[in-house]
Design a protein around this motif. Structure first.
Motif, PDB file in Angstrom:
ATOM      1  N   GLN A   1      -1.590  13.007 -27.358  1.00 37.31           N
ATOM      2  CA  GLN A   1      -0.032  12.346 -27.077  1.00 37.31           C
ATOM      3  C   GLN A   1      -0.322  10.863 -26.925  1.00 37.31           C
ATOM      4  OE1 GLN A   1       0.718  12.940 -22.606  1.00 37.31           O
ATOM      5  NE2 GLN A   1       2.811  12.211 -22.841  1.00 37.31           N
ATOM      6  N   TYR A   2      -1.260  10.340 -26.278  1.00 30.46           N
ATOM      7  CA  TYR A   2      -1.626   8.986 -26.315  1.00 30.46           C
ATOM      8  C   TYR A   2      -1.836   8.375 -27.733  1.00 30.46           C
ATOM      9  CZ  TYR A   2      -1.588   9.664 -21.388  1.00 30.46           C
ATOM     10  OH  TYR A   2      -1.168   9.827 -20.105  1.00 30.46           O
ATOM     11  N   THR A   3      -2.607   9.051 -28.592  1.00 30.16           N
ATOM     12  CA  THR A   3      -2.863   8.767 -29.888  1.00 30.16           C
ATOM     13  C   THR A   3      -1.641   8.476 -30.811  1.00 30.16           C
ATOM     14  OG1 THR A   3      -4.961   9.632 -29.816  1.00 30.16           O
ATOM     15  CG2 THR A   3      -4.221   8.916 -32.279  1.00 30.16           C
ATOM     16  N   VAL A   4      -0.876   9.447 -30.841  1.00 29.55           N
ATOM     17  CA  VAL A   4       0.501   9.328 -31.574  1.00 29.55           C
ATOM     18  C   VAL A   4       1.443   8.347 -31.005  1.00 29.55           C
ATOM     19  CG1 VAL A   4       2.456  10.886 -32.200  1.00 29.55           C
ATOM     20  CG2 VAL A   4       0.357  11.772 -32.287  1.00 29.55           C
ATOM     21  N   GLY A   5       1.413   8.461 -29.613  1.00 30.85           N
ATOM     22  CA  GLY A   5       2.368   7.406 -29.023  1.00 30.85           C
ATOM     23  C   GLY A   5       1.992   5.796 -29.349  1.00 30.85           C
ATOM     24  N   LEU A   6       0.865   5.662 -29.173  1.00 31.76           N
ATOM     25  CA  LEU A   6       0.060   4.426 -29.494  1.00 31.76           C
ATOM     26  C   LEU A   6       0.255   4.066 -30.923  1.00 31.76           C
ATOM     27  CD1 LEU A   6      -2.333   4.289 -26.677  1.00 31.76           C
ATOM     28  CD2 LEU A   6      -0.328   2.933 -26.638  1.00 31.76           C
ATOM     29  N   THR A   7      -0.099   5.087 -31.668  1.00 29.74           N
ATOM     30  CA  THR A   7       0.119   4.786 -33.269  1.00 29.74           C
ATOM     31  C   THR A   7       1.587   4.144 -33.441  1.00 29.74           C
ATOM     32  OG1 THR A   7      -1.502   6.105 -33.997  1.00 29.74           O
ATOM     33  CG2 THR A   7       0.146   5.771 -35.587  1.00 29.74           C
ATOM     34  N   PHE A   8       2.551   4.833 -32.824  1.00 28.05           N
ATOM     35  CA  PHE A   8       3.948   4.246 -32.951  1.00 28.05           C
ATOM     36  C   PHE A   8       4.486   2.983 -32.339  1.00 28.05           C
ATOM     37  CE2 PHE A   8       8.654   4.710 -31.481  1.00 28.05           C
ATOM     38  CZ  PHE A   8       9.265   4.477 -33.014  1.00 28.05           C
ATOM     39  N   TYR A   9       3.626   2.550 -31.303  1.00 23.91           N
ATOM     40  CA  TYR A   9       3.408   1.540 -30.665  1.00 23.91           C
ATOM     41  C   TYR A   9       3.183   0.087 -31.729  1.00 23.91           C
ATOM     42  CZ  TYR A   9       2.564  -1.681 -26.863  1.00 23.91           C
ATOM     43  OH  TYR A   9       2.380  -2.934 -25.969  1.00 23.91           O
ATOM     44  N   ASP A  10       1.986   0.460 -32.350  1.00 29.10           N
ATOM     45  CA  ASP A  10       1.356  -0.223 -33.456  1.00 29.10           C
ATOM     46  C   ASP A  10       2.465  -0.514 -34.539  1.00 29.10           C
ATOM     47  OD1 ASP A  10      -0.891  -0.163 -31.980  1.00 29.10           O
ATOM     48  OD2 ASP A  10      -1.943   1.098 -33.363  1.00 29.10           O
ATOM     49  N   LEU A  11       3.133   0.652 -34.828  1.00 27.15           N
ATOM     50  CA  LEU A  11       4.059   0.412 -36.143  1.00 27.15           C
ATOM     51  C   LEU A  11       5.184  -0.291 -35.868  1.00 27.15           C
ATOM     52  CD1 LEU A  11       3.973   4.134 -37.130  1.00 27.15           C
ATOM     53  CD2 LEU A  11       2.963   2.229 -38.544  1.00 27.15           C
ATOM     54  N   LEU A  12       5.482  -0.427 -34.431  1.00 27.05           N
ATOM     55  CA  LEU A  12       6.912  -1.075 -34.219  1.00 27.05           C
ATOM     56  C   LEU A  12       6.394  -2.630 -34.270  1.00 27.05           C
ATOM     57  CD1 LEU A  12       8.097   0.516 -30.798  1.00 27.05           C
ATOM     58  CD2 LEU A  12       9.394   0.414 -33.078  1.00 27.05           C
ATOM     59  N   ALA A  13       5.137  -3.169 -34.290  1.00 27.79           N
ATOM     60  CA  ALA A  13       4.920  -4.471 -34.200  1.00 27.79           C
ATOM     61  C   ALA A  13       4.741  -5.049 -35.676  1.00 27.79           C
ATOM     62  CB  ALA A  13       3.610  -4.655 -33.524  1.00 27.79           C
ATOM     63  N   GLY A  14       4.726  -4.167 -36.689  1.00 26.52           N
ATOM     64  CA  GLY A  14       4.679  -4.433 -38.199  1.00 26.52           C
ATOM     65  C   GLY A  14       3.678  -5.335 -38.283  1.00 26.52           C
ATOM     66  N   LYS A  15       3.794  -6.223 -39.166  1.00 26.13           N
ATOM     67  CA  LYS A  15       2.668  -7.316 -39.343  1.00 26.13           C
ATOM     68  C   LYS A  15       2.271  -8.027 -38.306  1.00 26.13           C
ATOM     69  CE  LYS A  15       5.355  -9.540 -42.614  1.00 26.13           C
ATOM     70  NZ  LYS A  15       5.816 -10.297 -43.448  1.00 26.13           N
ATOM     71  N   LEU A  16       2.748  -8.023 -37.205  1.00 28.34           N
ATOM     72  CA  LEU A  16       2.489  -8.640 -35.975  1.00 28.34           C
ATOM     73  C   LEU A  16       1.444  -7.750 -34.921  1.00 28.34           C
ATOM     74  CD1 LEU A  16       5.745 -10.618 -35.180  1.00 28.34           C
ATOM     75  CD2 LEU A  16       3.439 -11.704 -36.251  1.00 28.34           C
ATOM     76  N   SER A  17       1.036  -6.807 -35.664  1.00 30.12           N
ATOM     77  CA  SER A  17       0.215  -5.761 -34.717  1.00 30.12           C
ATOM     78  C   SER A  17      -1.160  -6.521 -34.548  1.00 30.12           C
ATOM     79  CB  SER A  17      -0.109  -4.389 -35.398  1.00 30.12           C
ATOM     80  OG  SER A  17      -0.947  -3.591 -34.714  1.00 30.12           O
TER      81      SER A  17
END
Length: 520
Positions: free
Chosen positions: A112-128
């Protein structure tokens, strides 16, 4: 940033300002920077010290908000992670990448947390700030030596930003002043000046230091007073509906031994449904926070006993060295200026953290909600709104890539003066040339030169201004800060030309306030 010069500018200028911003917390400061960066004339008035209330009591995170993602508020998270990245670029001396580890309890948690936080990273794009990933139980224990190994199955690592809230405020104000803004603390707005048609044309305010009263003319008056927004709205229109639902958040400060590595811990599920953070900060550990609805706003909210016990009990479940009351170096409470919910029965953690702008019939603009991470965007949105209302030609935002005062890359976090950024060398020079290199506190590594610098360049007017907000001694170790107060008062009195009575009053006032930060 000298107060006497700011007062002088107000006294000699009889013209109408483009913006009068009431409130010197994160919201008002972001608006002042944005408006002055676009070339508008700006005055910011704060009734106490800058960030005295909510804006100095944050969890010290520049973050998208992992739990808002769980609530499905993707727009808010996307906006925040982008702003987080911009802030890390614009103020690298104050904002840093912080790795977090979520202790997990079984395979479902890990997925749950690995998938959710990978999406969190993707939302930031280049600013991750970094990639999220699962880490084994052995690695989790190695990186979190104080974690209770019996309680976890593994960990999930993710990255967010960490910062110093009041230092960002002071540096942003300095940037606004460099762009032409006038900013003043201890100036209390007492009335709104209106035309015969009921439109706001300016404000009356009192300089709390001299007692002198002033009237200022302004095209756009902005209410950016956070949890006190309803006070100004009542001044504008007696009987106006309530816009703020204050929620109290409490934090405890512990010694670094409770979290000896460099990683922070995020506990996503607590008894009250909030997340709990344990974050390394200025060589200590911040633990929090709570979410308690409060009926009455206050400049100095006091932590409730049940909030303190909740934090200690929750942290104790995860640490192999359970923190006790006697371990708490400081306890501090802040009030979130949440936009009042339209529906009844909403819990404070369910009230949207997104910012909102209200337009009054008088032309007053009020901004409520929001958070430090998005303070720049809040300023941008407010100034955009003012341009439309005033029928001004739109000027695009000038702050996305504006380097904040003190900008310095690759700061040495082991240097006690690192958070001054490019001002660090100037403080060292001032201290050396004026025999001000002696430490006021050997444990908190504060030197006499910092006091003089704060008075001369950062508008520190009281002992509390210095110990709580120009440095962070009050939050880092309240008892130690009380011991420092007499020396700070002595140096400030000399710089400000004040008497021995002033010194004694300052120490007494500081002690009165700071006793609320000490657990007995």
């Amino acid at each position: 940033m000298k107060r006497s010069e700011m007062i002088h500018k107000i006294e000699k200028n009889s013209k109408e300002y483009d913006f009068i911003v009431i409130g010197g917390g994160a919201t008002g400061i972001g608006i002042a920077l944005e408006a002055s960066a676009r070339g508008y004339s700006v005055v910011l008035l704060e009734k106490s010290d800058f960030t005295k209330s909510t804006s100095s009591k944050s969890t010290k995170l520049v973050h998208g908000g992992v739990r808002y993602l769980a609530q499905g508020d993707i727009g808010l998270v996307r906006e925040a992670v982008v702003e987080r990245g911009l802030l890390a670029q614009n103020a690298p001396h104050l904002v840093k990448d912080q790795s977090f580890i979520i202790p997990t309890h079984g395979l479902f948690d890990e997925l749950q947390y690995t998938v959710g936080l990978t999406f969190y990273d993707l939302l930031a794009g280049k600013l991750s700030l970094g990639r999220s990933k699962r880490i084994s139980k052995a690695k989790t224990i190695k990186r979190l030596p104080t974690i209770n190994a019996d309680k976890i199955s593994a960990g999930v690592e993710y990255h967010d930003g960490q910062f110093d809230d009041t230092r960002l405020a002071i540096n942003t104000l300095q940037s606004a002043v460099e762009l032409g803004a006038v900013v003043l603390n201890y100036c209390n707005v007492t009335d709104l000046i209106k035309s015969a048609e009921g439109k706001i044309q300016g404000v009356s305010f009192t300089d709390e230091e001299s007692g002198k009263k002033y009237k200022l003319k302004g095209k756009q008056v902005v209410n950016a007073t956070g949890v006190f927004a309803d006070d100004i709205l009542q001044m504008d229109s007696p009987g106006a509906r309530k816009t703020i639902a204050p929620s109290q958040g409490v934090h405890l400060m512990l010694d670094k031994s409770f979290l000896s590595g460099n990683d922070a811990i995020m506990i996503p599920k607590t008894d009250d449904g909030r997340v709990l953070f344990l974050v390394p900060w200025h060589n200590k550990v911040v633990v929090g926070t709570t979410d308690t609805p409060i009926d009455k706003e206050s400049l100095e909210p006091i932590a409730l006993e049940q909030e303190i016990e909740f934090i200690l009990a929750t942290a104790s479940r995860y640490l192999n060295k359970p923190p006790k009351r006697s371990d708490v170096l400081s306890v501090f409470a802040g009030l979130r200026p949440l936009a009042a919910p339209s529906g009844e029965g909403k819990k404070t953690k369910e009230i949207s953290r997104s910012h909102k702008i209200f337009t009054s019939d008088s032309g007053l603009l009020t901004m409520v909600g929001g958070k430090w991470t998005t303070y720049r965007k809040m300023g941008e949105d407010l100034v955009d709104k003012a341009e439309k209302m005033q029928d001004w030609v739109h000027i695009s935002t000038q702050t996305k890539h504006l380097k904040i005062h003190g900008y310095k890359e690759n700061v040495d976090h082991q240097n006690p003066l690192y958070f001054y950024g490019s001002d660090e060398e100037k403080i060292e020079k001032l201290a050396k040339e004026n025999n001000l290199e002696s430490e006021i506190s050997s444990t908190l590594k504060v030197i006499e030169g910092q006091v003089v610098w704060a008075v001369e360049n950062e508008m520190a007017r009281t002992v509390e201004d210095f110990l709580a907000r120009r440095t962070r001694c009050q939050l880092l170790d309240a008892r130690e800060s009380v011991k420092m107060a007499p020396k700070v008062a002595e140096i400030m009195a000399k710089e400000l030309g004040e008497s021995k009575d002033w010194e004694e009053n300052q120490v007494k006032n500081y002690l009165d306030v700071t006793m609320n930060y000490i657990l007995n």
